[in-house]
Design a protein around this motif. Structure first.
Motif, PDB file in Angstrom:
ATOM      1  N   ALA A  77       5.841   4.552   2.707  1.00  0.00           N
ATOM      2  CA  ALA A  77       6.714   5.686   3.546  1.00  0.00           C
ATOM      3  C   ALA A  77       8.011   5.319   3.873  1.00  0.00           C
ATOM      4  N   VAL A  78       8.866   6.311   3.900  1.00  0.00           N
ATOM      5  CA  VAL A  78      10.472   5.973   4.427  1.00  0.00           C
ATOM      6  C   VAL A  78      10.400   6.971   5.679  1.00  0.00           C
ATOM      7  N   ILE A  79      10.872   6.122   6.585  1.00  0.00           N
ATOM      8  CA  ILE A  79      11.117   6.632   7.976  1.00  0.00           C
ATOM      9  C   ILE A  79      12.539   6.679   8.390  1.00  0.00           C
ATOM     10  N   LEU A  80      13.137   7.851   8.866  1.00  0.00           N
ATOM     11  CA  LEU A  80      14.262   8.451   8.810  1.00  0.00           C
ATOM     12  C   LEU A  80      14.454   8.481  10.340  1.00  0.00           C
TER      13      LEU A  80
ATOM     14  N   LEU B 294      10.349  11.643  -5.301  1.00  0.00           N
ATOM     15  CA  LEU B 294       9.625  10.407  -5.550  1.00  0.00           C
ATOM     16  C   LEU B 294       7.946  10.403  -5.528  1.00  0.00           C
ATOM     17  N   GLY B 295       7.603  11.377  -4.739  1.00  0.00           N
ATOM     18  CA  GLY B 295       6.252  11.345  -4.194  1.00  0.00           C
ATOM     19  C   GLY B 295       6.157  10.460  -3.225  1.00  0.00           C
ATOM     20  N   ILE B 296       7.015   9.858  -2.565  1.00  0.00           N
ATOM     21  CA  ILE B 296       6.715   8.980  -1.371  1.00  0.00           C
ATOM     22  C   ILE B 296       6.895   9.833   0.086  1.00  0.00           C
ATOM     23  N   LYS B 297       5.873   9.390   1.091  1.00  0.00           N
ATOM     24  CA  LYS B 297       6.117  10.042   2.190  1.00  0.00           C
ATOM     25  C   LYS B 297       7.236  10.207   3.151  1.00  0.00           C
ATOM     26  N   VAL B 298       7.478  11.125   3.647  1.00  0.00           N
ATOM     27  CA  VAL B 298       8.791  11.204   4.364  1.00  0.00           C
ATOM     28  C   VAL B 298       8.616  11.163   5.885  1.00  0.00           C
ATOM     29  N   PHE B 299       8.593  10.357   6.546  1.00  0.00           N
ATOM     30  CA  PHE B 299       8.618  10.553   8.102  1.00  0.00           C
ATOM     31  C   PHE B 299       9.992  10.589   8.829  1.00  0.00           C
TER      32      PHE B 299
END
Length: 372
Positions: A87-90, A107-112
């Motif tokens: 996950a990428v946490i912004l 990229l299909g990665i979770k975005v929080f």
């Protein structure tokens, strides 16, 4: 799990560090890579780039540094693709983070997104992009949930993480005598100056804040030095004996202060949560301010007033920010001043509105629930 966190300023570093702490408690095998600062690094995150190299304030400043900003975005994208986090946490910082969110989503990665960009103030059309590229949004201001609902987007209100951060600081509060002795200060009541964390705003705000010093001879003025800056930045504005600068102890300073002059931003809320009467200050370049005035859709610039939806703390903006007005408004919030007692009562109401303790823990649990 592997987490990639991006914060672009000091407040984001603080909230990111507290979130990392809670994620580690719930996910002992967690790994962290980040764009942030010393606090996230202290929690075990590997810092790719420090926020001191990312913070550009105002429209003109952003344009002047556009090449650097675009280069940073490119570096960040490559690093995320190589790291392959779960996950990428912004954290806030929308001009940068929304570009990253779009890339990460591809990229299909979770975005929080933790701590919403202030799109309710300006650029409300960004909500449509957020809906497309963010998997979950975690908001910290009570009115933000209703704002997003107008655009048919469900978000989680988790409360404000500053409540926890400040509660932890209060547990280790030094006495006034201990604080002044440890920092070579005088035995006088303190007026705290919080001129911001970016070079541009410190250079613009600090001289004006210091201009009222001769009107308050019974007090000492103490500047909260930004951890990302050096003393050399402050030195040109200091004359013999007119003020002291203390680095890395902003919360200790606020706990010992009778009042504060604060540049608009997260610090206005931090000061209120310490129940320190304050005057909010802001002055930007004439061009940047003129552009902002046309675009911004809110009545106030301080988080305190925005949350309360009325003027609780006085805001001195642009032309109003001068020595005469500073003296007048500061006098009103010092002991014996006509606004002090009402301000303290308003702060109690503010704290109730912010939703109580546990924001970082709630957010960490919700993120893990969305990954498992």
């Amino acid at each position: 799990m592997k987490y990639y966190i991006i914060a672009g300023e000091a407040s984001g570093d603080l909230h990111g560090a507290n979130l990392i702490k809670q994620l580690k408690l719930k996910d002992p095998n967690a790994e962290f890579r980040c764009w942030g600062g010393d606090l996230m690094q202290a929690q075990g995150a590997e810092v790719v780039k420090h926020y001191r190299d990312l913070a550009f304030m105002g429209f003109i400043e952003v344009v002047m540094n556009l090449k650097t900003i675009l280069s940073n975005i490119k570096v960040c994208k490559i690093d995320i693709a190589n790291y392959q986090p779960d996950a990428v946490i912004l954290i806030d910082y929308p001009g940068f983070n929304l570009r990253i969110a779009e890339f990460v989503k591809g990229l299909g990665i979770k975005v929080f997104y933790y701590i919403s960009p202030q799109i309710w103030a300006w650029k409300q059309n960004r909500v449509h992009k957020i809906k497309k590229v963010v998997d979950k949004m975690f908001v910290i201001l009570p009115f933000e949930k209703d704002f997003y609902k107008k655009f048919d987007m469900e978000v989680d209100f988790v409360g404000h993480p500053l409540i926890d951060a400040i509660a932890a600081e209060r547990k280790v509060q030094p006495t006034f005598e201990e604080f002044t002795s440890a920092n070579n200060l005088q035995n006088k009541p303190i007026i705290a100056l919080l001129p911001g964390s970016r070079k541009q705003e410190i250079s613009a705000m600090l001289p004006i804040m210091l201009s009222s010093i001769n009107d308050f001879p019974d007090y000492q003025f103490v500047v909260a030095g930004a951890p990302s800056q050096e003393f050399a930045l402050y030195e040109p504005f200091l004359k013999a004996g007119n003020a002291d600068v203390i680095f890395g102890k902003t919360y200790d300073l606020l706990q010992q202060s009778e009042a504060a002059l604060v540049t608009s931003g997260t610090a206005t809320l931090e000061t209120a949560l310490f129940k320190v009467p304050e005057v909010v200050c802001y002055k930007g370049s004439a061009i940047s301010y003129a552009i902002a005035k046309q675009l911004i859709k809110v009545k106030y610039i301080s988080l305190v007033n925005l949350i309360m939806d009325r003027e609780v703390v006085k805001e001195l903006i642009q032309g109003e920010l001068n020595t005469v007005m500073l003296k007048d408004e500061l006098s009103k919030v010092l002991k014996g001043g006509e606004k002090r007692d009402k301000l303290q009562a308003d702060y109690d109401e503010l704290i109730q509105k912010l939703g109580g303790a546990g924001a970082s823990e709630k957010t960490a649990q919700l993120m893990i629930d969305n990954l498992t």
